[in-house]
Structure formats: structure tokens, C-alpha cells
Design a protein around this motif. Sequence first.
Motif, PDB file in Angstrom:
ATOM      1  N   ALA A   1       0.829  -1.213   0.000  1.00  0.00           N
ATOM      2  CA  ALA A   1       0.000   0.000   0.000  1.00  0.00           C
ATOM      3  C   ALA A   1       0.860   1.257   0.000  1.00  0.00           C
ATOM      4  CB  ALA A   1      -0.928  -0.021   1.216  1.00  0.00           C
ATOM      5  N   VAL A   2       1.961   1.234   0.756  1.00  0.00           N
ATOM      6  CA  VAL A   2       2.867   2.391   0.785  1.00  0.00           C
ATOM      7  C   VAL A   2       3.471   2.619  -0.598  1.00  0.00           C
ATOM      8  CG1 VAL A   2       5.051   3.238   1.714  1.00  0.00           C
ATOM      9  CG2 VAL A   2       3.378   2.178   3.241  1.00  0.00           C
ATOM     10  N   SER A   3       3.938   1.555  -1.236  1.00  0.00           N
ATOM     11  CA  SER A   3       4.568   1.688  -2.541  1.00  0.00           C
ATOM     12  C   SER A   3       3.609   2.203  -3.604  1.00  0.00           C
ATOM     13  CB  SER A   3       5.137   0.334  -2.970  1.00  0.00           C
ATOM     14  OG  SER A   3       5.733   0.406  -4.244  1.00  0.00           O
ATOM     15  N   LEU A   4       2.348   1.789  -3.501  1.00  0.00           N
ATOM     16  CA  LEU A   4       1.367   2.199  -4.505  1.00  0.00           C
ATOM     17  C   LEU A   4       0.845   3.616  -4.277  1.00  0.00           C
ATOM     18  CD1 LEU A   4      -1.040  -0.777  -5.324  1.00  0.00           C
ATOM     19  CD2 LEU A   4       0.239   0.616  -6.944  1.00  0.00           C
TER      20      LEU A   4
ATOM     21  N   VAL B   1       7.362  14.999  -7.699  1.00  0.00           N
ATOM     22  CA  VAL B   1       7.347  13.561  -7.460  1.00  0.00           C
ATOM     23  C   VAL B   1       7.591  12.782  -8.744  1.00  0.00           C
ATOM     24  CG1 VAL B   1       4.864  13.181  -7.778  1.00  0.00           C
ATOM     25  CG2 VAL B   1       6.127  11.747  -6.180  1.00  0.00           C
ATOM     26  N   LEU B   2       7.099  13.262  -9.865  1.00  0.00           N
ATOM     27  CA  LEU B   2       7.358  12.569 -11.126  1.00  0.00           C
ATOM     28  C   LEU B   2       8.834  12.631 -11.489  1.00  0.00           C
ATOM     29  CD1 LEU B   2       4.252  13.600 -13.275  1.00  0.00           C
ATOM     30  CD2 LEU B   2       4.742  11.366 -12.273  1.00  0.00           C
ATOM     31  N   LEU B   3       9.475  13.794 -11.274  1.00  0.00           N
ATOM     32  CA  LEU B   3      10.907  13.908 -11.547  1.00  0.00           C
ATOM     33  C   LEU B   3      11.704  12.930 -10.695  1.00  0.00           C
ATOM     34  CD1 LEU B   3      11.457  17.784 -11.838  1.00  0.00           C
ATOM     35  CD2 LEU B   3      11.728  16.089 -13.647  1.00  0.00           C
TER      36      LEU B   3
ATOM     37  N   VAL C   1       9.847   9.673  -1.645  1.00  0.00           N
ATOM     38  CA  VAL C   1      10.298   8.818  -2.749  1.00  0.00           C
ATOM     39  C   VAL C   1      11.208   7.707  -2.220  1.00  0.00           C
ATOM     40  CG1 VAL C   1      11.647   8.772  -4.879  1.00  0.00           C
ATOM     41  CG2 VAL C   1      10.034  10.632  -4.459  1.00  0.00           C
ATOM     42  N   SER C   2      12.045   8.005  -1.236  1.00  0.00           N
ATOM     43  CA  SER C   2      12.928   6.983  -0.671  1.00  0.00           C
ATOM     44  C   SER C   2      12.138   5.891   0.041  1.00  0.00           C
ATOM     45  CB  SER C   2      13.913   7.632   0.304  1.00  0.00           C
ATOM     46  OG  SER C   2      14.703   8.605  -0.349  1.00  0.00           O
ATOM     47  N   ILE C   3      11.154   6.303   0.856  1.00  0.00           N
ATOM     48  CA  ILE C   3      10.322   5.307   1.535  1.00  0.00           C
ATOM     49  C   ILE C   3       9.565   4.458   0.517  1.00  0.00           C
ATOM     50  CG2 ILE C   3       8.335   5.017   3.064  1.00  0.00           C
ATOM     51  CD1 ILE C   3       9.253   7.487   4.577  1.00  0.00           C
ATOM     52  N   THR C   4       9.078   5.086  -0.535  1.00  0.00           N
ATOM     53  CA  THR C   4       8.363   4.342  -1.576  1.00  0.00           C
ATOM     54  C   THR C   4       9.268   3.331  -2.248  1.00  0.00           C
ATOM     55  OG1 THR C   4       6.967   6.284  -1.973  1.00  0.00           O
ATOM     56  CG2 THR C   4       7.008   4.588  -3.666  1.00  0.00           C
ATOM     57  N   GLY C   5      10.502   3.748  -2.546  1.00  0.00           N
ATOM     58  CA  GLY C   5      11.442   2.821  -3.178  1.00  0.00           C
ATOM     59  C   GLY C   5      11.784   1.648  -2.292  1.00  0.00           C
ATOM     60  N   ILE C   6      12.004   1.915  -1.009  1.00  0.00           N
ATOM     61  CA  ILE C   6      12.303   0.828  -0.069  1.00  0.00           C
ATOM     62  C   ILE C   6      11.109  -0.113   0.058  1.00  0.00           C
ATOM     63  CG2 ILE C   6      12.806   0.309   2.350  1.00  0.00           C
ATOM     64  CD1 ILE C   6      14.385   2.943   2.427  1.00  0.00           C
ATOM     65  N   ALA C   7       9.900   0.456   0.075  1.00  0.00           N
ATOM     66  CA  ALA C   7       8.693  -0.376   0.198  1.00  0.00           C
ATOM     67  C   ALA C   7       8.544  -1.323  -0.985  1.00  0.00           C
ATOM     68  CB  ALA C   7       7.459   0.523   0.310  1.00  0.00           C
ATOM     69  N   SER C   8       8.931  -0.870  -2.180  1.00  0.00           N
ATOM     70  CA  SER C   8       8.787  -1.734  -3.363  1.00  0.00           C
ATOM     71  C   SER C   8       9.725  -2.929  -3.311  1.00  0.00           C
ATOM     72  CB  SER C   8       9.044  -0.920  -4.632  1.00  0.00           C
ATOM     73  OG  SER C   8      10.378  -0.451  -4.668  1.00  0.00           O
TER      74      SER C   8
END
Length: 470
Positions: free
Chosen positions: A265-268, A308-310, A359-366
Motif C-alpha cells: 500500500a505504501v509503494s502504490l 514527485v514525477l521527476l 520517494v525513498s520510503i516508496t522505493g524501499i517499500a517496493s
Amino acid sequence: MIFRYFALNKIDAAIIYIDGLSDTQKLDELVLGTLLHQNMNIENDFLHTVKNRLPISSIKRMATTADCIDSISIGNPIVLFDGYDEALSLGLAKFEKRSIEEPQAETSIRGSREGFTESLGVNTSLLRRIIKDPGLKMKTLHVGKYTKTKVVISYIEEIADKTLIQEIESRLNRITVDGVLESGYIEQFIEDSPYSPFPQLLYTERPDVVCANLLEGRAVLMIEGTPFALIAPVSFFSLFQSQEDYYERFWIGTFIRSLRFLFLAVSLFLPAIYVAITTFHQEMIPMDLMLSIASSRESVPFPAIVEVLLMEVAFEGLREAGIRLPKQVGSAVSIVGALVIGQAAVQAGIVSAPMIIVVSITGIASFMIPRYSMGLAIRLLRFPIILLGGALGLIGVMLALILLVIHLSELRSFGLPYLTPVSTLQKNAVKDTLFRSPLWKMNQRAHSTGKYNKTKQGSSLKPGPENSGR
């Protein structure tokens, strides 16, 4: 292609083979060494006599030129005799192959260290070593006009649904393609919904994972030339399961599996929620935090959605570069690159510090997703969800969630609903979805994959001194 001529009982003969695909040492010792030092009875069935004299376990008689060409192309030498309309195919194929190693893409702390190789014979033997029951069946097909790639359908006869095996065989027989170079070719030709980003087959290079799925009633496709086996059918929840979930205590397995779904859910949704709140719903943020975010974004010339897109595109580029670079420098480049680029972007005022954190938390979550194919789907879906959040706020995020659930509800994997067993309300199978029950409680297989043998194990296996039988 090598031609070697000799005479046997005044009959001219020739051996044809491809150098590098045939065992020339055994050809010299077992074939020529045997034939040139024995007298053959020509009056009887000469080819039958030759076949019985040769100390080779696999010898076939070939009646057509096409059969001879196919035999030579896979490494089996052909012996031709002048005056006879049949040839002998000798089972002396030998080619270089990689030794059994630990899987690189599916490492584990506890469990087997063996992984599949590119040799189909080695892979099938690894399965036979684990499942010794004669009910383990393997059907062989050939796919590809020019490559004639061997594909093996493996299943346990007493457990697998016969209609599933027939459907897989039917889909494979419909494939008319020049060649198959990897299991991904087969996967894309036989899946139910080709336009869906979600994987509908599970691929693995671990024999223990394959055997566990065979025991659940699924079928496995093993393809010559690749260490990855395909498993069908699969569900959404099976793609979030790891082999170590079952090797550790059920409390540990349940905790780790819960973390996976939390970080899914975090990653998405985390980047989309951040964009939606900072753009449309600032009143939801505490005042102190809002002031901190506002001060960090004061010098940033772009709106939050562009930020965020960049950063997401830059992060995905670094991750892909780390994969493609040599192993010795790949991880260093991806980590150092992310740190340097992130710090430089904040100092230059291109992005804000909170955005780097998101973005870092999202990357780690994935990285918590155990299956690479599912991780790719999540990474791809993150971008349209960000766009919806930036355009419609939290309404857009909820719309994305609703559309995602609808799409998952419509998906099928060889007829199996993708959200099984939650969508089909199978009480016994739910024990192995969001959490993992103790092994001694999972007594029955899922009904969708084990219609012929639902009983998985005994019903009185709970450990403890009171159940020891003393």
C-alpha cells in the motif's frame, strides 16, 4: 557437421554428427570401437543386430530424413548403412551446461541452496529427487518452428485438475512462432489477460518452490534453455508469498507477510497521497508539519506533482542502471547516485526535502515485494495513481483504488479468479493469505487447484506433549 566413413562387413557406413553437441569420446569407444571389432550377421535383421551389439542405452531407428535431421540437431549422431532405408540415432548428446548454483534472484536464509539450470534434464531430475512418487507426470511438447524448444508440463496426477492440464496443453499447441528463447515467450502467449500489468503466472528458479506448488495441485512448465519454471494457476496472494514463510514459525511468517501487504500500500499510494494532501487538502496536515513542508518548498519552482514525477523517474532510472551495470559496481552506483542526486537536487532548489523522504520510503517499500514481476507491475501503476492524485486529490486516489480492485476482481489465471481464495470465500484456503496459519492447521488444499485430492495432511498433527500419544 562432421561426416565419418567406415566399412562394416563390407557394408559402407557413415556417422553424421555436429561437433560440440555430441560426445565424441563415447562415439569412438562405444560405437566405432565395438562395430569395427565384431562380425555382424547380415542375413538376419542387420540394423537390429547392430542395435543390440552397441553398449548404448538409447538407440532409435529413424525412417525419414526429417527425423534424422532433428536427431542430429539435438546432438544425437546418426549412423547410415549403404543399402538400408533406415538409420540409427545414438543417444550420445553432450553439451556444456552450467552447474547447479544458488538462485540469484530468490535468495533465502533458510532453505535449499539449489537452483534450476538451463538444462532441462537437470531440472527434471531436481524435481524427481524431491517428489519420488510415480504420480509425478511430465508431458513433453516442442514449441518454435526453428528452435523446436522442448517444453515439459509437470504435475501430480492424483492432485492436479485434469482440465487444467488439458487447457495448458491446448494453449501451448496453439503457439506458432519462429522460436522460444526464454520462458517469458511462453508466458506471454498463454496468459489470460495480455493487457493487464499483473503477472498471471509465477516464475521461479527454485526446485522447492516448484515442488510446493505441485503439491498444491498446480502445474509447472519447464522450458529448455532457461532456469525459470512457470507455475499456473496463481492468485494475487500467492505472488506475495516467499518460501521462507513456511520454513520459519508461523508468527514470523505472519508478521513478515503483513509487512509485505503494508508496504504494498505504501509503494502504490504514498506518493499520490502526499501530492493530493499538499495540493488539495492542506487542512489535513498539522500546522507545525505544514509550516515545515511549506518552508522546504518555498524555493522549489515546480508543483508537487512535477516534483514527485521527476524524482520517481530518476529513482527508477538509477534502479535500472544498477541492474544493468556489472555486479561489482551496480549496487554502489545506484546507492551513491541516489544520495548524491537527492542531496544536490535539494540544495539546488529543484525538489524539497520531504519529497526525497517520500520517494525513498516508496522505493524501499517496493523492495519488500518478493516477486520481481509483481514489483514491476506496482512500479508501473504508481505513475497513473500519482497523476490521478495530482488532478483530483484524495478522490482521485480513491478512484484509483476502486478501479484497481475492479480490475483484480475481473482477472483470471487459467480460469482461477485472481483474488482467490478471498473472493471465493474458501475458509480453509484463507488460512494462507494475509497471514499464515500453523502448518498443522492447513489440512486441506484450495478447492480450485485440488479437486481430486482435497486432503493435504492428517487432522491431528498439533505438536505438544499432550498429543505425543504416550
